[in-house]
Design an enzyme around this catalytic site. Structure first.
Site, PDB file in Angstrom:
ATOM      1  N   TYR A  67       3.048  -7.302  16.392  1.00 23.96           N
ATOM      2  CA  TYR A  67       3.364  -6.214  15.457  1.00 23.96           C
ATOM      3  C   TYR A  67       3.949  -5.025  16.218  1.00 23.96           C
ATOM      4  O   TYR A  67       4.994  -4.497  15.846  1.00 23.96           O
ATOM      5  CB  TYR A  67       2.093  -5.801  14.729  1.00 23.96           C
ATOM      6  CG  TYR A  67       2.211  -4.666  13.762  1.00 23.96           C
ATOM      7  CD1 TYR A  67       1.532  -3.470  13.994  1.00 23.96           C
ATOM      8  CD2 TYR A  67       2.953  -4.780  12.598  1.00 23.96           C
ATOM      9  CE1 TYR A  67       1.601  -2.426  13.091  1.00 23.96           C
ATOM     10  CE2 TYR A  67       3.024  -3.731  11.691  1.00 23.96           C
ATOM     11  CZ  TYR A  67       2.340  -2.562  11.946  1.00 23.96           C
ATOM     12  OH  TYR A  67       2.406  -1.519  11.037  1.00 23.96           O
ATOM     13  N   GLN A  81       0.834  -1.217   0.000  1.00 21.17           N
ATOM     14  CA  GLN A  81       0.000   0.000   0.000  1.00 21.17           C
ATOM     15  C   GLN A  81       0.867   1.265   0.000  1.00 21.17           C
ATOM     16  O   GLN A  81       0.606   2.193  -0.762  1.00 21.17           O
ATOM     17  CB  GLN A  81      -0.901  -0.008   1.254  1.00 21.17           C
ATOM     18  CG  GLN A  81      -1.913   1.127   1.300  1.00 21.17           C
ATOM     19  CD  GLN A  81      -2.555   1.343   2.661  1.00 21.17           C
ATOM     20  OE1 GLN A  81      -2.044   0.861   3.689  1.00 21.17           O
ATOM     21  NE2 GLN A  81      -3.640   2.067   2.692  1.00 21.17           N
TER      22      GLN A  81
END
Ligand code: VAH
Length: 325
Positions: free
Chosen positions: A144, A12
């Site tokens: 994460y 992205q």
């Protein structure tokens, strides 16, 4: 930045950053890389592209030397939701890839510029939730987030010990129309636009009242370029600067869409995993350090972004033959 190697260039952020740097620096100054080389992809077709597995140090170093790069922009990583499904692999890819990138930069010599994004995910539930300070406790409760905090520390280490010119930002959720995100918690704020045009309704996996920082992709790309071109001597918080453009909850982006598509309906089917991740992150972060140290200035708020996303996606649907009801 004169010659830039980008990892994760099909993603992205990578797809749009590659396009921008090819425009700014020239096609021959940008080497876009990713783990695969798809057909009919503009990032592959419109300039230099090579396949690269960032876990393969020798290939990473060989490519950086062969192209004589002075900048590495390392974007290849798993995002929050996917990382929570595969935590061991997420650590291996996110940290192994980052370590390889930093070692390649060190090997290339003093002053190599290096960017790898951090995220608001680096914060945990015990940080001040509103206007979260740049410098505070960093106790993320997701894999994460753990890789993002560890990454910030590693980037500072390579700057202080080896002189690698590492720079980073804590990205909020990023909203764009060109390449859909994958595996993120903030992806609902992108999906909602596609569904609003296709089905005039959206089923949100994030609950009402869940505030997260967000930013339109044009502001994110500007931020990377501005930070990489900033005066190194001004950068105190180089890894990693808080940046954001807006904070909203699902019902607020739904209302902005409904103003433009009156028949739009918002529904909720909360995903407990991604809701839990979202609730561990700040509602809003303070980004005055980025403003003071390198003049960060976003230009898209919720209203302007909503207009832009709907206009751009309508055109994308027309060219791709997708049906906007
Ligand atoms: C994610 N889009 O949702 C990413 C980002 C702040 C969120 O790091 O995982």
């Amino acid at each position: 930045m004169k010659r830039v190697l980008i990892t994760g260039a099909l993603g992205q952020i990578g797809s749009e950053l590659t396009e921008r740097l090819r425009r700014d620096l020239g096609v021959d100054s940008v080497i876009a890389t990713d783990i695969r080389k798809p057909d009919n992809n503009p990032t592959v077709e419109n300039g230099q592209f090579e396949t690269l597995d960032v876990q393969d140090y020798d290939s990473f170093l060989d490519m950086a030397k062969r192209y004589e790069v002075d900048t590495i922009i390392h974007l290849a990583a798993l995002l929050s939701a996917t990382a929570e499904q595969r935590p061991a692999f997420a650590w291996q890819l996110n940290m192994g890839g980052l370590m390889n990138g930093l070692e390649v930069a060190r090997e290339l010599g003093e002053g190599i510029k290096f960017f790898a994004p951090s995220s608001i995910a680096a914060y945990g539930p015990d940080a001040e939730p509103d206007s979260t300070p740049q410098d505070t406790v960093m106790h993320p409760t997701t894999m994460y987030g753990v890789t993002k905090v560890a990454g910030e520390l590693l980037e500072n280490y390579y700057h202080d010990k080896y002189g690698v010119d590492t720079r980073s930002v804590r990205f909020p959720g990023l909203i764009s129309y060109k390449v859909e995100p994958g595996g993120g918690t903030t992806d609902y704020a992108v999906d909602i636009f596609y569904e609003a045009l296709k089905n005039k309704s959206y089923k949100s996996f994030i609950a009402e009242g869940t505030y997260m920082d967000m930013m339109y992709m044009d502001d994110a790309i500007d931020a990377i370029v501005d930070l990489m071109n900033a005066d190194s001597d001004r950068l105190d918080h180089r890894n990693a600067f808080n940046i954001t453009a807006m904070s909203f909850a699902p019902e607020e982006i739904a209302a902005a869409i409904k103003k433009r598509i009156p028949e739009f309906e918002m529904h909720y089917e909360v995903d407990p995993v991604r809701q839990g991740i979202a609730e561990s992150w700040p509602n809003s972060i303070d980004c005055h350090c980025a403003v003071d140290e390198w003049n960060f200035t976003p230009s898209y708020d919720l209203e302007r972004m909503t207009d832009e996303m709907l206009m751009r996606l309508e055109k994308k649907f027309e060219t791709e033959g997708m049906v906007a009801k």
